[in-house]
Scaffold this motif. Sequence first.
Motif, PDB file in Angstrom:
ATOM      1  N   ASP A  57      57.127  62.683  44.661  1.00 43.46           N
ATOM      2  CA  ASP A  57      58.578  62.667  44.884  1.00 43.46           C
ATOM      3  C   ASP A  57      59.083  63.931  45.576  1.00 43.46           C
ATOM      4  O   ASP A  57      60.184  63.936  46.130  1.00 43.46           O
ATOM      5  N   HIS A  58      58.297  64.998  45.535  1.00 43.68           N
ATOM      6  CA  HIS A  58      58.722  66.267  46.132  1.00 43.68           C
ATOM      7  C   HIS A  58      58.119  66.498  47.520  1.00 43.68           C
ATOM      8  O   HIS A  58      58.291  67.574  48.095  1.00 43.68           O
ATOM      9  N   LEU A  59      57.398  65.511  48.051  1.00 42.05           N
ATOM     10  CA  LEU A  59      56.723  65.687  49.336  1.00 42.05           C
ATOM     11  C   LEU A  59      57.481  64.993  50.462  1.00 42.05           C
ATOM     12  O   LEU A  59      57.953  63.868  50.304  1.00 42.05           O
ATOM     13  N   ASP A  60      57.583  65.663  51.584  1.00 46.94           N
ATOM     14  CA  ASP A  60      58.248  65.101  52.768  1.00 46.94           C
ATOM     15  C   ASP A  60      57.174  64.588  53.725  1.00 46.94           C
ATOM     16  O   ASP A  60      56.780  65.260  54.679  1.00 46.94           O
ATOM     17  N   LEU A  61      56.693  63.373  53.455  1.00 46.02           N
ATOM     18  CA  LEU A  61      55.592  62.809  54.237  1.00 46.02           C
ATOM     19  C   LEU A  61      55.890  61.366  54.653  1.00 46.02           C
ATOM     20  O   LEU A  61      54.994  60.520  54.706  1.00 46.02           O
ATOM     21  N   ASP A  62      57.140  61.090  54.974  1.00 44.33           N
ATOM     22  CA  ASP A  62      57.503  59.710  55.310  1.00 44.33           C
ATOM     23  C   ASP A  62      56.743  59.189  56.524  1.00 44.33           C
ATOM     24  O   ASP A  62      56.544  57.985  56.672  1.00 44.33           O
ATOM     25  N   HIS A  63      56.305  60.092  57.405  1.00 41.65           N
ATOM     26  CA  HIS A  63      55.604  59.689  58.628  1.00 41.65           C
ATOM     27  C   HIS A  63      54.125  59.417  58.389  1.00 41.65           C
ATOM     28  O   HIS A  63      53.422  58.962  59.301  1.00 41.65           O
ATOM     29  N   TYR A  64      53.621  59.680  57.196  1.00 42.04           N
ATOM     30  CA  TYR A  64      52.183  59.676  56.919  1.00 42.04           C
ATOM     31  C   TYR A  64      51.809  58.405  56.151  1.00 42.04           C
ATOM     32  O   TYR A  64      52.267  58.183  55.025  1.00 42.04           O
ATOM     33  N   ARG A  65      50.971  57.582  56.762  1.00 44.28           N
ATOM     34  CA  ARG A  65      50.687  56.265  56.189  1.00 44.28           C
ATOM     35  C   ARG A  65      50.030  56.355  54.822  1.00 44.28           C
ATOM     36  O   ARG A  65      50.297  55.522  53.936  1.00 44.28           O
ATOM     37  N   TYR A  66      49.156  57.348  54.612  1.00 41.99           N
ATOM     38  CA  TYR A  66      48.471  57.451  53.328  1.00 41.99           C
ATOM     39  C   TYR A  66      49.415  57.875  52.199  1.00 41.99           C
ATOM     40  O   TYR A  66      49.144  57.602  51.033  1.00 41.99           O
ATOM     41  N   PHE A  67      50.513  58.531  52.532  1.00 37.58           N
ATOM     42  CA  PHE A  67      51.514  58.840  51.513  1.00 37.58           C
ATOM     43  C   PHE A  67      52.064  57.550  50.933  1.00 37.58           C
ATOM     44  O   PHE A  67      52.166  57.379  49.710  1.00 37.58           O
ATOM     45  N   HIS A  68      52.417  56.615  51.801  1.00 41.55           N
ATOM     46  CA  HIS A  68      53.028  55.367  51.337  1.00 41.55           C
ATOM     47  C   HIS A  68      52.019  54.470  50.624  1.00 41.55           C
ATOM     48  O   HIS A  68      52.357  53.832  49.625  1.00 41.55           O
ATOM     49  N   SER A  69      50.777  54.423  51.109  1.00 43.14           N
ATOM     50  CA  SER A  69      49.786  53.586  50.427  1.00 43.14           C
ATOM     51  C   SER A  69      49.420  54.179  49.062  1.00 43.14           C
ATOM     52  O   SER A  69      49.227  53.435  48.091  1.00 43.14           O
ATOM     53  N   THR A  70      49.361  55.521  48.968  1.00 42.49           N
ATOM     54  CA  THR A  70      49.098  56.162  47.679  1.00 42.49           C
ATOM     55  C   THR A  70      50.254  55.920  46.711  1.00 42.49           C
ATOM     56  O   THR A  70      50.042  55.555  45.542  1.00 42.49           O
ATOM     57  N   ARG A  71      51.459  56.102  47.199  1.00 43.45           N
ATOM     58  CA  ARG A  71      52.638  55.874  46.362  1.00 43.45           C
ATOM     59  C   ARG A  71      52.699  54.413  45.899  1.00 43.45           C
ATOM     60  O   ARG A  71      53.008  54.135  44.734  1.00 43.45           O
ATOM     61  N   ALA A  72      52.374  53.499  46.804  1.00 47.17           N
ATOM     62  CA  ALA A  72      52.389  52.078  46.446  1.00 47.17           C
ATOM     63  C   ALA A  72      51.401  51.788  45.327  1.00 47.17           C
ATOM     64  O   ALA A  72      51.706  51.061  44.372  1.00 47.17           O
ATOM     65  N   ASN A  73      50.202  52.361  45.438  1.00 45.89           N
ATOM     66  CA  ASN A  73      49.190  52.138  44.413  1.00 45.89           C
ATOM     67  C   ASN A  73      49.641  52.659  43.051  1.00 45.89           C
ATOM     68  O   ASN A  73      49.476  51.986  42.019  1.00 45.89           O
ATOM     69  N   LEU A  74      50.243  53.859  43.035  1.00 46.68           N
ATOM     70  CA  LEU A  74      50.693  54.429  41.758  1.00 46.68           C
ATOM     71  C   LEU A  74      51.876  53.646  41.192  1.00 46.68           C
ATOM     72  O   LEU A  74      51.981  53.444  39.974  1.00 46.68           O
ATOM     73  N   LEU A  75      52.783  53.211  42.067  1.00 41.23           N
ATOM     74  CA  LEU A  75      53.908  52.399  41.612  1.00 41.23           C
ATOM     75  C   LEU A  75      53.416  51.087  40.998  1.00 41.23           C
ATOM     76  O   LEU A  75      53.928  50.625  39.969  1.00 41.23           O
ATOM     77  N   ARG A  76      52.413  50.499  41.622  1.00 37.20           N
ATOM     78  CA  ARG A  76      51.865  49.241  41.099  1.00 37.20           C
ATOM     79  C   ARG A  76      51.229  49.461  39.737  1.00 37.20           C
ATOM     80  O   ARG A  76      51.406  48.656  38.810  1.00 37.20           O
ATOM     81  N   ARG A  77      50.486  50.564  39.601  1.00 38.22           N
ATOM     82  CA  ARG A  77      49.871  50.873  38.308  1.00 38.22           C
ATOM     83  C   ARG A  77      50.919  51.146  37.235  1.00 38.22           C
ATOM     84  O   ARG A  77      50.682  50.907  36.042  1.00 38.22           O
ATOM     85  N   ALA A  78      52.081  51.651  37.666  1.00 40.67           N
ATOM     86  CA  ALA A  78      53.167  51.929  36.714  1.00 40.67           C
ATOM     87  C   ALA A  78      54.000  50.683  36.418  1.00 40.67           C
ATOM     88  O   ALA A  78      54.990  50.760  35.677  1.00 40.67           O
TER      89      ALA A  78
END
Length: 397
Positions: A338-359
């Motif tokens: 949540d504190h990272l500014d990486l909207d342009h980085y595809r692996y940020f979104h895929s990592t976030r998606a995986n953690l959101l799904r696990r949550a």
Amino acid sequence: MPLDAVFRDQWGRVLATLVGILGDIELAEDAAAEAFAIAAERWPRDGEPTNPTGWLVTTARNRAVDQLRRQQVLAAKTKLLARDLAAAAAEPEPHMDDAAIPDERLELIFTCCHPALALEAQVALTLRTLGGLSTEEIALAFLVPPDTMSKRLTRAKRKIRDAGIPFAVPPDHQLPDRLAAVLAVVYLIFNQGWGGGRVDLAAEAIHLGRALADLMPDEPEALALLALMLLNDARKAARVRDGQIVPLDEQDRTLWDAQQLEEGRALLQRAMARKYSGPYMVQAAIADLHLQEPRDWQQIALLYETLARQTRSPIVELNRAIAVAEIDGPNAGLAILDHLDLDHYRYFHSTRANLLRRAGRDREAHDAYRRALELAQTEPEQRFLADRLAETALPDH
């Protein structure tokens, strides 16, 4: 040895030697290309000379002299050639001792990666001069038209010549910063090739990494970078199945290159023996830990914390979040993201998606997978993310 193998092994050394003699990358490159073309014609008929490097250097030097004669500027260039014109006009000397030819690839690497050149020019020029890739291959790898890449390379070579950028290893007080730039260029080439493609840039980066480790055998970060690339590349046969990316935990370990893993680990041990923990050494240690079963997530998280302090990189923090999530749960990892500014980085979104799904936050995970899919660059990634997107789609009501 087949001529293409000789080209692969000797291009960088022959070109570097010629640049040292001629002081001009463009002239040296033209002369080297002519020498290899002559070899392609003569060697199948006459046999490979005893010392192929000496033959190629001598032939190329002679062609450079011929070209300078044609341009009628030989007198101005004679001192640079540092050779007797009578010898230069003679036929190539197959008996020339390879050991007498200086290996100036290190000087060429530092010249190509000089800070006066733009990063994209450093990468392209390194691939062309040290790796021996054609302009068309480099253009294909970086998805630009060949004419665009040709102009980029020409500008870089002429800037080196016109600005008087020295063909030399930097003095001691400049070496750490300049070496870091060289290593960064090689690792950038490796990462560019990690997704695959028609031009195997990962293999080219490993080729360059081997040259650096050979030329600087006591430099721990050069050893560690080669170790890092070998450890990651050893898994390439298992990374894609049926056109889709296979996560590390699901990969068939029997497909991993055991010899490459052994070499990478041996290099890492050599680097660690130097009692210096630079960023590539830390990354190589992390890569090795990821290959262990079970994985020591506590140690991985600690190493990512060390690497984050060294690099101040948000991408390192992204990877630390993954390790923290394995230890303390997905919400702990999301708190870091949540504190990272990486909207342009595809692996940020895929990592976030995986953690959101696990949550259990499937709707947010679906949106994050969609954003990752928008940024995905290769077909295997796109297929993988499209499947995850479908799995998190909520039923219509």
